[in-house]
Enzyme design. Structure first.
Site, PDB file in Angstrom:
ATOM      1  N   LYS A  70       0.802  -1.127  -0.214  1.00 10.78           N
ATOM      2  CA  LYS A  70      -0.041  -0.257   0.191  1.00 10.78           C
ATOM      3  C   LYS A  70       0.854   1.215  -0.011  1.00 10.78           C
ATOM      4  CE  LYS A  70      -3.875   2.237   2.482  1.00 10.78           C
ATOM      5  NZ  LYS A  70      -4.593   2.196   3.734  1.00 10.78           N
ATOM      6  N   LYS A 105      -2.023  -1.523  -4.074  1.00 11.90           N
ATOM      7  CA  LYS A 105      -2.746  -0.350  -3.752  1.00 11.90           C
ATOM      8  C   LYS A 105      -1.993   1.195  -4.000  1.00 11.90           C
ATOM      9  CE  LYS A 105      -6.080   1.902  -0.578  1.00 11.90           C
ATOM     10  NZ  LYS A 105      -6.390   2.001   0.570  1.00 11.90           N
TER      11      LYS A 105
HETATM   12  C1  PBG Z   1      -7.469   3.252   5.337  1.00 13.17           C
HETATM   13  C2  PBG Z   1      -7.658   3.092   3.904  1.00 13.17           C
HETATM   14  C3  PBG Z   1      -7.697   4.215   2.822  1.00 13.17           C
HETATM   15  C4  PBG Z   1      -8.058   3.723   1.546  1.00 13.17           C
HETATM   16  C5  PBG Z   1      -8.564   2.109   1.996  1.00 13.17           C
HETATM   17  N1  PBG Z   1      -8.306   2.108   3.333  1.00 13.17           N
HETATM   18  C6  PBG Z   1      -7.083   5.560   2.988  1.00 13.17           C
HETATM   19  C7  PBG Z   1      -5.719   5.776   3.319  1.00 13.17           C
HETATM   20  O1  PBG Z   1      -4.692   4.979   3.676  1.00 13.17           O
HETATM   21  O2  PBG Z   1      -5.401   6.920   3.631  1.00 13.17           O
HETATM   22  C8  PBG Z   1      -7.931   4.436   0.339  1.00 13.17           C
HETATM   23  C9  PBG Z   1      -9.084   3.834  -0.368  1.00 13.17           C
HETATM   24  C10 PBG Z   1      -9.411   4.820  -1.629  1.00 13.17           C
HETATM   25  O3  PBG Z   1      -8.608   5.936  -1.821  1.00 13.17           O
HETATM   26  O4  PBG Z   1     -10.294   4.652  -2.585  1.00 13.17           O
HETATM   27  N2  PBG Z   1      -6.259   3.135   5.800  1.00 13.17           N
END
Ligand code: PBG
Length: 348
Positions: A220, A273
């Site tokens: 991520k 992601k």
């Molecule tokens: C929580 C989380 C996030 C997303 C999914 N789970 C946001 C982040 O890490 O700031 C992002 C999903 C999206 O942008 O559609 N940690």
């Protein structure tokens, strides 16, 4: 893949024996690539990648209260909803043939311990219960993170100027267990703390949830593409940013190491992601694991297409299907996407 393409980024992962031999020297006019493109049935016959609705997971944002359906301005078509309203959308989603949902709960009260992340009657837990009651077949994925439940918006316990990894993992384990107790089918840790997959696996097993899979947000990245989500989940950090726990967009070898670690700790599905700016990571992940790979087609990716389509600059349907095809072609098995409902309508 021809052996001449020495600059290909995947070459370093491939042994000589996996490269395709040059079986033919034939070129035009003997070889005419357009032959197989001549008609729609011929193109269908040789099509390598297919977007199918059963591979999509649709995200939902849930808030306490009743009769609430509040549009998220930067994500047309997506809402924050109370459970009653959400259930109506789940009915629609199920009728469209979508098999999976991922839930993001936004609690009434946030604090610095993320208490609502593991509260028995927390908003996420209640939403899971409500969906599983009415739609037992629906796959409910619980996003396991602390940012939505923290007053400061970070994904872990803040200590001094940093995030305390090991204390955060303890809370994440409690959150995962309470989501499983509420009936979640898959636990999806999205926090990027070290060691959380192993700890959550152990916590689930010790509480009788050895059959609940973990979908790890393994690679991520600290991405600007999450902007609209933070409006949706009200989870923007109040200070600093997430770069001390989410990955540097510049790094791919590190992403593979994160994926390998999560697999070693017991992940059942690994995730990359965002998706579109990270197709190389998906493709390289495909080469190092036989586990299912999920890709998160994130909020900013959705909003860009919606905005351009609303201006008449692109054909939304074509561009969405092309994007999802690209993500599947890169090697993803599962895509989490806000486009899921539209895609289901287009493909039906
Ligand atoms: C929580 C989380 C996030 C997303 C999914 N789970 C946001 C982040 O890490 O700031 C992002 C999903 C999206 O942008 O559609 N940690």
């Amino acid at each position: 893949m021809s052996t001449e393409r020495k600059s290909n980024i995947y070459m370093s992962d491939m042994t000589i024996s996996t490269r395709q031999p040059a079986t033919t020297k034939a070129t035009f006019p003997a070889v005419r690539m357009r032959r197989m493109r001549a008609t729609s049935p011929l193109r269908g016959l040789v099509r390598e990648t297919k977007v199918s609705v059963e591979k999509l997971i649709y995200p939902l944002f849930i808030v306490p209260g009743s009769n609430i359906k509040k549009p998220i301005s930067s994500m047309p078509g997506i809402h924050q909803q109370s459970i009653d309203s959400m259930l109506k959308e789940v009915e629609e989603v199920a009728a469209l043939g979508i098999k999976g949902l991922i839930l993001f709960g936004i609690p009434e009260h946030k604090d610095d311990k993320a208490s609502q992340a593991f509260a028995k009657s927390g908003i996420t837990q209640e939403a899971i219960r409500a969906i599983k009651n009415s739609y037992p077949e629906m796959i409910v994925v619980a996003d396991t993170c602390l940012c939505e439940y923290m007053d400061h918006g970070h994904c872990g316990i803040v200590s001094g100027t940093g995030i305390d990894n090991d204390e955060s993992v303890k809370i994440l384990v409690k959150a995962a267990i309470s989501q499983a107790q509420a009936g979640a089918d898959i636990i999806a840790p999205s926090d990027m703390m070290d060691g959380r997959i192993g700890a959550i696996r152990q916590g689930l097993d010790e509480n009788g949830f050895e059959n609940i899979p973990i979908m790890a947000y393994s690679a991520k990245f600290a991405s600007g593409f999450y902007g609209p989500f933070r409006e949706a989940a009200e989870s923007a950090p109040r200070f600093g940013d997430r770069t001390s726990y989410q990955m540097d967009p510049a790094n791919s070898r590190e992403a593979l190491q994160e994926i390998e670690l999560d697999i070693a700790e017991g992940a059942d599905i690994v995730m990359v992601k965002p998706a579109l700016a990270y197709l190389d990571i998906i493709a390289r992940a495909r080469m190092i694991t036989n586990l299912p790979i999920a890709a998160y087609n994130v909020s900013g990716e959705y909003s860009m297409i919606k905005a351009a389509a609303a201006n008449g600059w692109i054909d939304e349907r074509r561009v969405v299907l092309e994007s999802l095809t690209g993500i599947f072609r890169a090697g993803a098995d599962i895509i989490i996407t806000y486009h899921a409902k539209d895609v289901a309508v287009w493909l039906s």
